[in-house]
Each structure stands twice: as structure tokens, then as C-alpha cells.
Write a protein that holds these residues in place. Structure first.
Motif, mmCIF file in Angstrom:
data_model
loop_
_atom_site.group_PDB
_atom_site.id
_atom_site.type_symbol
_atom_site.label_atom_id
_atom_site.label_comp_id
_atom_site.label_asym_id
_atom_site.label_seq_id
_atom_site.Cartn_x
_atom_site.Cartn_y
_atom_site.Cartn_z
ATOM 1 N N LYS A 200 21.880 -13.451 -63.410
ATOM 2 C CA LYS A 200 20.896 -12.729 -62.603
ATOM 3 C C LYS A 200 19.551 -13.456 -62.604
ATOM 4 C CE LYS A 200 22.946 -8.141 -63.385
ATOM 5 N NZ LYS A 200 22.744 -6.822 -64.033
ATOM 6 N N ALA A 201 19.363 -14.314 -63.638
ATOM 7 C CA ALA A 201 18.080 -15.004 -63.786
ATOM 8 C C ALA A 201 18.142 -16.484 -63.418
ATOM 9 C CB ALA A 201 17.588 -14.866 -65.231
ATOM 10 N N CYS A 202 19.342 -16.999 -63.142
ATOM 11 C CA CYS A 202 19.456 -18.433 -62.866
ATOM 12 C C CYS A 202 20.605 -18.718 -61.909
ATOM 13 C CB CYS A 202 19.661 -19.222 -64.174
ATOM 14 S SG CYS A 202 21.172 -18.790 -65.078
ATOM 15 N N ASP A 203 20.608 -19.944 -61.370
ATOM 16 C CA ASP A 203 21.660 -20.367 -60.438
ATOM 17 C C ASP A 203 22.796 -21.090 -61.149
ATOM 18 O OD1 ASP A 203 20.230 -19.508 -58.050
ATOM 19 O OD2 ASP A 203 18.848 -21.153 -58.487
ATOM 20 N N ILE A 204 22.439 -21.926 -62.119
ATOM 21 C CA ILE A 204 23.411 -22.636 -62.951
ATOM 22 C C ILE A 204 22.906 -22.609 -64.385
ATOM 23 C CG2 ILE A 204 24.267 -24.209 -61.149
ATOM 24 C CD1 ILE A 204 22.413 -26.373 -62.349
ATOM 25 N N SER B 122 13.451 -25.354 -61.744
ATOM 26 C CA SER B 122 12.724 -24.685 -62.820
ATOM 27 C C SER B 122 13.698 -24.292 -63.930
ATOM 28 C CB SER B 122 11.996 -23.448 -62.300
ATOM 29 O OG SER B 122 12.910 -22.537 -61.718
ATOM 30 N N LEU B 123 13.240 -24.373 -65.175
ATOM 31 C CA LEU B 123 14.064 -24.042 -66.341
ATOM 32 C C LEU B 123 13.792 -22.609 -66.769
ATOM 33 C CD1 LEU B 123 13.698 -27.318 -68.467
ATOM 34 C CD2 LEU B 123 15.268 -26.818 -66.580
ATOM 35 N N ASP C 259 19.228 -31.491 -52.008
ATOM 36 C CA ASP C 259 18.015 -31.263 -52.790
ATOM 37 C C ASP C 259 18.222 -30.082 -53.742
ATOM 38 O OD1 ASP C 259 15.433 -31.262 -53.679
ATOM 39 O OD2 ASP C 259 14.530 -30.618 -51.800
ATOM 40 N N ILE C 260 17.671 -30.178 -54.969
ATOM 41 C CA ILE C 260 17.768 -29.063 -55.919
ATOM 42 C C ILE C 260 16.418 -28.364 -56.102
ATOM 43 C CG2 ILE C 260 19.718 -30.083 -57.152
ATOM 44 C CD1 ILE C 260 17.652 -30.709 -59.442
ATOM 45 N N LYS C 261 15.460 -28.683 -55.260
ATOM 46 C CA LYS C 261 14.136 -28.061 -55.365
ATOM 47 C C LYS C 261 14.263 -26.544 -55.282
ATOM 48 C CE LYS C 261 9.459 -28.346 -53.472
ATOM 49 N NZ LYS C 261 8.576 -28.963 -52.439
ATOM 50 N N GLY C 262 13.658 -25.867 -56.262
ATOM 51 C CA GLY C 262 13.710 -24.411 -56.297
ATOM 52 C C GLY C 262 14.891 -23.845 -57.058
ATOM 53 N N MET C 263 15.841 -24.689 -57.453
ATOM 54 C CA MET C 263 16.994 -24.207 -58.206
ATOM 55 C C MET C 263 16.560 -23.744 -59.600
ATOM 56 S SD MET C 263 20.604 -26.183 -59.044
ATOM 57 C CE MET C 263 21.083 -26.356 -57.320
ATOM 58 N N LYS C 264 17.092 -22.606 -60.038
ATOM 59 C CA LYS C 264 16.784 -22.076 -61.368
ATOM 60 C C LYS C 264 17.910 -22.452 -62.336
ATOM 61 C CE LYS C 264 14.080 -18.153 -59.673
ATOM 62 N NZ LYS C 264 13.979 -16.669 -59.629
ATOM 63 N N ILE C 265 17.527 -23.132 -63.398
ATOM 64 C CA ILE C 265 18.516 -23.644 -64.351
ATOM 65 C C ILE C 265 18.362 -22.910 -65.686
ATOM 66 C CG2 ILE C 265 19.294 -25.682 -65.610
ATOM 67 C CD1 ILE C 265 18.342 -27.356 -63.232
ATOM 68 N N GLU D 66 13.553 -30.893 -63.767
ATOM 69 C CA GLU D 66 12.188 -30.418 -63.486
ATOM 70 C C GLU D 66 11.449 -31.357 -62.538
ATOM 71 O OE1 GLU D 66 10.297 -27.730 -66.851
ATOM 72 O OE2 GLU D 66 10.831 -29.714 -67.667
ATOM 73 N N ASN D 67 11.631 -32.653 -62.755
ATOM 74 C CA ASN D 67 10.974 -33.643 -61.888
ATOM 75 C C ASN D 67 11.473 -33.570 -60.452
ATOM 76 O OD1 ASN D 67 9.431 -34.620 -63.999
ATOM 77 N ND2 ASN D 67 10.867 -36.261 -64.519
#
Length: 480
Positions: free
Chosen positions: A387-391, A287-288, A249-255, A282-283
Motif C-alpha cells: 500500500k506504501a510502495c510499488d516494488i 523515492s525510498l 523511466d522510473i521517476k516517481g516510483m516508490k521503492i 534515487e538518482n
């Protein structure tokens, strides 16, 4: 079929590795006369390896790559098989040893189908710089497959091998993967051993897989990644099981979305496909995040100072004395000159000349040292942005595949083909191209996913979501 699907057939004994290898050899005979992906097909060796694999399976052995036929970019030393780097200067060179990645695949009992075409010494973005032939894009034979691993990407996309190895110095896995509709991974610099790789630019080169699916990429990465004492730049860190990441699952991942990667002049269909892919994330609960990589504008200039300088140093060894081509002259200097004049192609000569210039007395500080400082600034940009995102997510290429011959006489325009991929090599970061759609001409578009150092697993996790939700067709109808 994917590697995992084929392995299941082999396990059930529905097919044998010899039958599977024969299938690919027949496809090569049928289609490669048009596509020109292979420089040489190692049919005898492939069938011997397939028989050995069947024997091992008959004795109860198992493994994710046991009996699986691969194509190999012609840049890896492979014992007793001619390796030319698609250059006249290495014609007839037969290495006495295997590159580490080849040895690892042999330990997995893979099947080596043959040597795949490339830009000479991996210098190019279209595979038009090969000294021997120009590979075609399987989706449109009038267009290029990308480069320098164009033969690898085209062969995988056309179903002429189950998977392939390529190299990426400034985008040479990701760009052709994008243009041909394959999955292509550039691992973290040092994650995969470069021992036995014929060097272009040693601080940038990295080896990675081209496959038909994200899960297949994970399987191949499991086989080739890891520390190697024969490579001084190899990272002594444990390798995770990459097959555990696709499907998570990628829920909560910051892109992170770098604002510099949507410039004017970017193809409208490419931009549309990227935005649709962002909506998929996003779906799925990600989050972007808007981020900036302010030194991106200097990437191409920095890259072409550093890579040409290193190429000038690395290619000095091809002198006609020890191996490869030799053209006799009236003395040793004349022999050097004639050998290199005949052996090197136009683009390789251009880069050697440029690299020698930027390293020369009086210009070293102005060009090479300054490029190294800018490279450090670019790496800091990525450190700050992460620092603001995962990928991070961008396009792989600003356009889809262009027509053969369209840019061959305009090297600066050709160099800009890699504008979105070069920064990751300068920073040593892992990145992947995954198919995310097609343009109005039916040509593939690739989404680039970029991760922190050694975070290949998270990249695969996100890429699998795009693969599953976008469900892009993987093979042209004409090649089914």
C-alpha cells in the motif's frame, strides 16, 4: 552476447543457427569438464533443431527465440530425452511428452543444448546434492554456484548457453543467479504453467528464466508465460509484452525497503552493494520508503514445514513399480524400501522424513496447519506493505558464494542461505535477481526486486535501471 544481439546476427545472415549452436557446443566441450554444468548434452537433437531453424529463417520466418540455443534444468519432462531430476531413482526415465514450457519453446523454434545439473529433486541451495556431480561457480571454481538451479545459472554466466530454464521453490532461481552473476526471474505463482514439471512442493514451485540481461529475461518470459488448462493453478489472465518495460523511466516510483532484510551478520560487501543500488534508484527519480514485514522471522521454519510435507506426498510416487530405478526385494514392501534406500540421496531422505512427520497423526495441526496460518499472515504483511510502495528491494543472499563443502554437513546453516528469498514463494509473489556488484573476492552480488502479483513488468523496468547504471561485468575473464 545477449539473445537480442544474436538474433540480429541471425536475421542479417551473418551467422546461421547451426554455426551458433556449434559455437556453444564447442564452448561446452572446452569448459564444462571443469564447470560440470551439464548432466547430458543433446548434441544430435540440438543440431537437428538448429537446421530446422535455419530452414524456417530461409523461408522468411522470424521470431525472438528462433534458432537460439538454451540449456534446460533436468526437472522438465522433455519427450524422448532422459529426465532424472539429478536423482538415481529416475535414471533411465524418458518422458513420453513435453512439459508445457518445453512445448512453448519448441513452438518458438529454440535449440535444446542439453540437461543442466541441479540439486536432487530441487532440494538444496548449492547443487552439492546432485546424485551425479557438483557444479562449480564460474567466478571461482572452489565455490558453489548456488542451488537448486546451479547448473542453469553457472552455464548462463559462463556462456555455455544463451539462456536457461530453472525452477524456484524457495529461491532456486534467484539465489544461484545472484551467486553466479546472471539475471534470474521467479514469476508470480501460476503465471507460468507447471504442467510437466517434476514436482517438489506443488504450492511453491515456479518456473522461470535465467539469462544474461534483463531484456533477454523479458523475451523468454513472453514465450513461456500464459494460461494453460493442463495446470489447475495456472492464472487465466492475459500476458503483457514484457519487452516494453525495460528502458522505461522510473521517476516517481516508490521503492520499499523492508527493515527486516538488513540483519546483523549480513556480509559487509553485500550490504554496501545494495545501498549503492538504492542510491542509483534515487538518482533516477525514485523515492525510498521504509516498510516492515513483521512475520519474516518465521519464514524459514514455515517454509520447511510446508515444502517437506508436500515433498513427502509428491515423492511417494517413486516406488520402483512404474518407471525409474527398481531394486528387487523379497516382497513388494521390501522392494519399495530397497528402491528408495538406493535411489534417494541424503537430503531428499531427510526432507521426506521431516515431511512425513509433520503430516502424521497428532502432529498435523501442530505443524502443517499452523504453518499454513503463518503463511497467510506473511501474505498479509506483503499486501499491507505494498500500500506504501510499488516494488520492494532487498539482497538476494546474505553472503556471496561460499566454498564447496563448507555447509554440506550443516543443513540448518544451508537452509538459511535462502532466508531472503523464501517469503516470496510463500506469498506467491514475483521477484528477480539482477547483478549489482562484486565483493572483495571478485564474487557477484545480486539485488532482489519484488513486485505485486503479476507485476513482472515493473520489476524488469526497475532491474533494467540497475543493469544500465551499474554496468556489471557479465562473464569471468578466464572464460572469455
Amino acid at each position: 552476447m545477449t539473445i537480442q544481439e544474436v538474433r540480429e546476427l541471425l536475421r542479417k545472415k551473418d551467422i546461421s543457427s547451426v554455426e551458433l549452436t556449434g559455437f556453444y557446443l564447442e564452448r561446452i566441450k572446452k569448459h564444462d569438464g571443469s564447470l560440470l554444468t551439464y548432466l547430458r548434452v543433446t548434441e544430435k537433437e540440438a543440431l537437428e533443431m538448429a537446421r530446422d531453424a535455419d530452414l524456417k529463417m530461409g523461408q522468411g520466418e522470424d521470431g525472438p527465440l528462433l534458432g537460439i540455443p538454451f540449456g534446460v534444468k533436468d526437472i522438465f519432462c522433455t519427450k524422448d530425452i532422459e529426465t532424472t531430476c539429478a536423482s538415481r531413482i529416475l535414471e533411465g526415465f524418458v518422458p513420453p511428452y513435453d512439459a508445457t514450457v518445453i512445448k512453448k519453446l519448441k513452438d518458438c523454434s529454440f535449440v535444446h543444448l542439453g540437461r543442466l545439473n541441479m540439486d536432487e529433486f530441487a532440494m538444496g541451495s548449492s547443487t552439492e546434492n546432485s546424485a551425479f556431480q557438483t557444479t562449480k561457480n564460474p567466478w571461482d571454481f572452489s565455490r558453489i554456484p548456488g542451488g537448486s538451479s546451479g547448473g542453469s545459472a553457472s552455464a548462463v554466466a559462463a556462456g555455455l548457453c544463451a539462456a536457461a530454464l530453472g525452477t524456484d521453490t524457495g529461491g532456486s532461481i534467484r539465489q544461484p543467479a545472484s551467486l553466479c552473476g546472471a539475471v534470474g526471474m521467479k514469476p508470480t505463482y501460476g503465471r507460468v504453467s507447471r504442467y510437466g514439471l517434476i514436482a517438489f512442493a506443488s504450492s511453491l514451485d515456479q518456473i522461470g528464466p535465467l539469462t544474461r540481461s534483463v531484456s533477454d529475461c523479458a523475451v523468454v518470459m513472453n514465450a513461456i508465460a500464459g494460461y494453460d488448462p493442463m495446470d489447475s493453478t495456472s492464472i487465466p489472465q492475459p500476458v503483457p509484452d514484457y519487452t516494453e518495460f525495460p528502458g522505461r523511466d522510473i521517476k516517481g516510483m516508490k521503492i520499499g525497503i523492508p527493515r527486516e532484510y538488513f540483519p546483523e551478520g549480513m556480509d559487509r560487501d553485500v550490504k554496501k552493494a545494495i545501498k549503492e543500488s538504492l542510491a542509483v534508484f534515487e538518482n533516477q527519480g525514485a523515492s525510498l520508503v521504509d516498510i516492515s514485514l513483521p512475520h519474516t522471522e518465521y519464514a524459514v521454519a514455515t517454509y520447511y514445514v510446508i515444502c517437506t510435507a508436500e515433498a513427502s506426498s509428491n515423492l511417494a510416487r517413486y516406488d520402483g513399480v512404474k518407471y525409474g530405478l527398481r531394486v528387487d526385494g523379497k516382497d513388494i514392501i521390501d522392494m519399495y524400501k530397497k528402491t528408495r534406500l538406493k535411489g534417494f540421496g541424503k537430503e531428499v531422505k531427510r526432507r521426506i522424513i521431516l515431511g512425513t512427520y509433520v503430516l502424521s497423526s497428532g502432529y498435523y495441526d501442530a505443524y502443517y496447519r499452523k504453518a499454513g496460518k503463518v503463511r497467510t499472515l506473511m501474505r498479509r504483511d506483503f499486501d499491507e506493505a505494498f500500500k506504501a510502495c510499488d516494488i520492494m528491494v532487498t539482497a538476494v543472499s546474505p553472503t556471496t558464494a561460499f566454498k564447496a563443502g563448507e555447509k554440506v554437513d550443516d543443513p540448518l546453516n544451508m537452509y538459511l542461505s535462502d532466508i531472503f528469498t523464501i517469503p516470496m514463494n510463500l506469498a506467491g509473489l514475483p521477484a528477480m535477481s539482477v547483478p549489482c556488484g562484486f565483493d572483495g573476492n571478485g564474487l557477484p552480488i545480486g539485488l532482489q526486486i519484488i513486485g505485486r502479483p503479476l507485476d513482472e513488468g515493473r520489476i524488469m523496468q526497475a532491474a533494467y535501471v540497475i543493469e544500465r547504471e551499474r554496468a556489471v561485468k557479465k562473464i569471468p575473464d578466464t572464460l572469455c
